[in-house]
Scaffold this active site. Sequence first.
Site, PDB file in Angstrom:
ATOM      1  CB  CYS A 171      -0.871   0.020   1.244  1.00  0.00           C
ATOM      2  SG  CYS A 171      -1.827  -1.478   1.437  1.00  0.00           S
ATOM      3  CE  LYS A 218       6.156  -7.853 -18.147  1.00  0.00           C
ATOM      4  NZ  LYS A 218       7.176  -7.414 -17.255  1.00  0.00           N
ATOM      5  CG  ASN A 228       2.998  -0.862   3.047  1.00  0.00           C
ATOM      6  OD1 ASN A 228       2.409  -1.786   2.492  1.00  0.00           O
ATOM      7  ND2 ASN A 228       4.243  -0.520   2.750  1.00  0.00           N
ATOM      8  N   GLY A 229       1.737  -3.324   4.923  1.00  0.00           N
ATOM      9  CA  GLY A 229       2.358  -4.530   5.475  1.00  0.00           C
ATOM     10  C   GLY A 229       1.327  -5.361   6.223  1.00  0.00           C
ATOM     11  CD  GLU A 250       3.353  -8.363 -15.333  1.00  0.00           C
ATOM     12  OE1 GLU A 250       3.197  -8.188 -14.125  1.00  0.00           O
ATOM     13  OE2 GLU A 250       4.466  -8.271 -15.886  1.00  0.00           O
ATOM     14  CE  LYS A 253       7.297  -0.355 -11.532  1.00  0.00           C
ATOM     15  NZ  LYS A 253       7.296  -1.310 -12.630  1.00  0.00           N
ATOM     16  NE  ARG A 299       4.219   1.748  -1.589  1.00  0.00           N
ATOM     17  CZ  ARG A 299       5.463   1.461  -1.239  1.00  0.00           C
ATOM     18  NH1 ARG A 299       6.462   1.957  -1.922  1.00  0.00           N
ATOM     19  NH2 ARG A 299       5.716   0.706  -0.211  1.00  0.00           N
ATOM     20  CD  GLU A 339       9.604 -10.280 -18.350  1.00  0.00           C
ATOM     21  OE1 GLU A 339       9.557 -11.001 -17.350  1.00  0.00           O
ATOM     22  OE2 GLU A 339       9.154  -9.127 -18.384  1.00  0.00           O
ATOM     23  CD1 TRP A 345      -2.449  -4.784  -4.787  1.00  0.00           C
ATOM     24  CD2 TRP A 345      -1.831  -5.990  -3.007  1.00  0.00           C
ATOM     25  NE1 TRP A 345      -2.256  -6.077  -5.200  1.00  0.00           N
ATOM     26  CE2 TRP A 345      -1.880  -6.837  -4.136  1.00  0.00           C
ATOM     27  CE3 TRP A 345      -1.467  -6.537  -1.776  1.00  0.00           C
ATOM     28  CZ2 TRP A 345      -1.573  -8.191  -4.074  1.00  0.00           C
ATOM     29  CZ3 TRP A 345      -1.160  -7.897  -1.711  1.00  0.00           C
ATOM     30  CH2 TRP A 345      -1.213  -8.707  -2.856  1.00  0.00           C
ATOM     31  CG  HIS A 401       9.797 -34.108 -20.634  1.00  0.00           C
ATOM     32  ND1 HIS A 401      10.244 -35.399 -20.476  1.00  0.00           N
ATOM     33  CD2 HIS A 401      10.711 -33.489 -21.423  1.00  0.00           C
ATOM     34  CE1 HIS A 401      11.390 -35.548 -21.121  1.00  0.00           C
ATOM     35  NE2 HIS A 401      11.687 -34.407 -21.706  1.00  0.00           N
TER      36      HIS A 401
END
Length: 615
Positions: free
Chosen positions: A2, A492, A100-101, A495, A610, A27, A488, A74, A511
């Site tokens: 956040c 990309k 945040n967290g 997302e 981000k 964020r 990658e 977030w 496989h």
Amino acid sequence: MCGIVGYTGERFASRILLDSLSRLEYRGYDSSGIALLTETNMQVIRARGKLRELSKKLEGEMTDARAGIGHTRWATHGVPSEKNAHPQLDPFGRVAVVHNGIIENWEDLRQQYGQGLFSSDTDTEVLAHMLVGGLDAGLDLVEAVQLILSKARGAYSFLAVDSQQPDRLVGARVGNAGGLVIGISEDESIVASDVSALLPYSQEFIFLESNEIVDIRPSVVEIFSSDGERKIRSPERLSLDPVTAAKGTYKHFMLKEIHEQPETLLNGMRGRYSGTSETIDLSSELNHERFSIENLKEINRCLIVGMGTSMHAAMIGRHYLEQFARIPTEVDNSAEFRYRRPLLDEKTLVISVTQSGETVDTLAAMEEAQRAGCPQITLSNSVGSQTTRLADSTIMLHAGPEIAVASTKTMIASVIALHGLSLFLGKQRGLLQPEVEQEQVHQALLLPAAVSNVLNFTDEIDKLAEKYSASNNFLFLGRGLGYPVALEGALKLKEVSYIHAEGYSAGEMKHGPIALIDDQMPTLAICTQGDVHDKMRSNIQQIRARGGAVIALVSEGDSSMDAIATDTLIVPDIDPILSPIPAVVALQLFSYGIATRRGADVDQPRNLAKTVTVE
Ligand code: F6R
């Protein structure tokens, strides 16, 4: 994940808070809120959705407030909704908290320290209850924050205000769940989760360390340890440019940032790669004691850690370190690394790749390496970020602000930084032939032009995006250096366009993944690598034989795939070891083309942030 901001001073707080929040929206952006204070009143306004929803609600409200805190969220605990948006309040509406967290023991704390009913599902709300409990028991604000730090477990940072002390903010940081930076100016103080939000307001900053508390008034900022001991800290002066963060004429930041990549490469090589002497030099960036020639000769292993796109850059870097520096190198996903009790010693060089410099798992991996005494280098795009404080040396990516949530230019900057670092380490260890150094520097300096060429093909790539935009599943295959490119490419695409995409090593295809192939599952095959070219041809034939469409990403002049692939995506023909760079850029454009056609929010894809500061 956040973003938090706070302001106290002479100016209109709501404008400054909103403006700073807009710079932190990367964020998190599922809801936002603000608490504004005047001498007599505290008003809290919250809204679900993006920041513009909050702006609408705020119009005309509390324009005289000169202090406040704000948040862009977030969600971790509780769905995105107005009641779960921050600021969170105590039951009497005296204090407000933005956070945040994660507070790991929030449920226990609710039982022990609840001051009445809880009105949200967040872990944050209990902090407001604890604060007001402390104030009611006669503690000062800083002492009440100390109480929180002694009881709340986890990695988090928060800011709080008390409506009875309207020009004062308090905050704290515990662990690595994102920082708190205080911008210092005359007669006002402004604080945020990271420095980018503060650039228009200050050039002098204090970075709060873990287990520190900050007490902020308009012209006084005091730092305390979690035990209440006062700490002396001088502000650091950073000159950064807020203007480069603007979107300019581009429709999206992602497109702008893709187009900036020739310059990103130049900036990444400037002062490191010399075009005149065709040599590489990173000596001014590496701590001389830790990375002396003697110490570097002792290094017998390298470990590169990172997450997501940064980990893909690391996977490319592994090839460079082994080839040029001749050091056995592993790449680890930071989150997995920290929990598998890795074997480390002071002869293992740990390199962390992280554009934000704040990714919680990468920080935890670095702490693990620090405990084992490993020398550490971090590659980061954020001045003053946490990883730059933990590592012995930092190689700045110099990519400029990357606003789109999906990483583009910072990946390319990480790859070129790893290329330069590998050459330099090889040279210092006496294992790089001068002619190889010369040739690699020469080839690397051709990259900005090669990437410009890819950008000139935007229309062709866009036509391919148009053709495949209705597909709901994609496979990306590559071998050798093409493998991280495939990973990658798939990341990309998923997302930004929400299409299900899998990246695989092409050798792995038989496989399992081959079972997925049918006419609804196109494959993008990375075929730029000389030594695995024939093997990629066989893979393509096997897919075509099962009715799958294949887009072959090939180097200019290579017509060998024309007859077997459904389509080709052509990138400039450059030194194979550097070929991941133009290939990744082409895939970024491909994903962007598909995502915009499907109407996705490319700059702020759903559920993403981000900077990932929670586990
Ligand atoms: C993908 C993306 C993420 C990040 C990852 C690590 O486009 O941006 O996968 O690469 O979250 O972030 P940093 O580099 O900040 O450590």
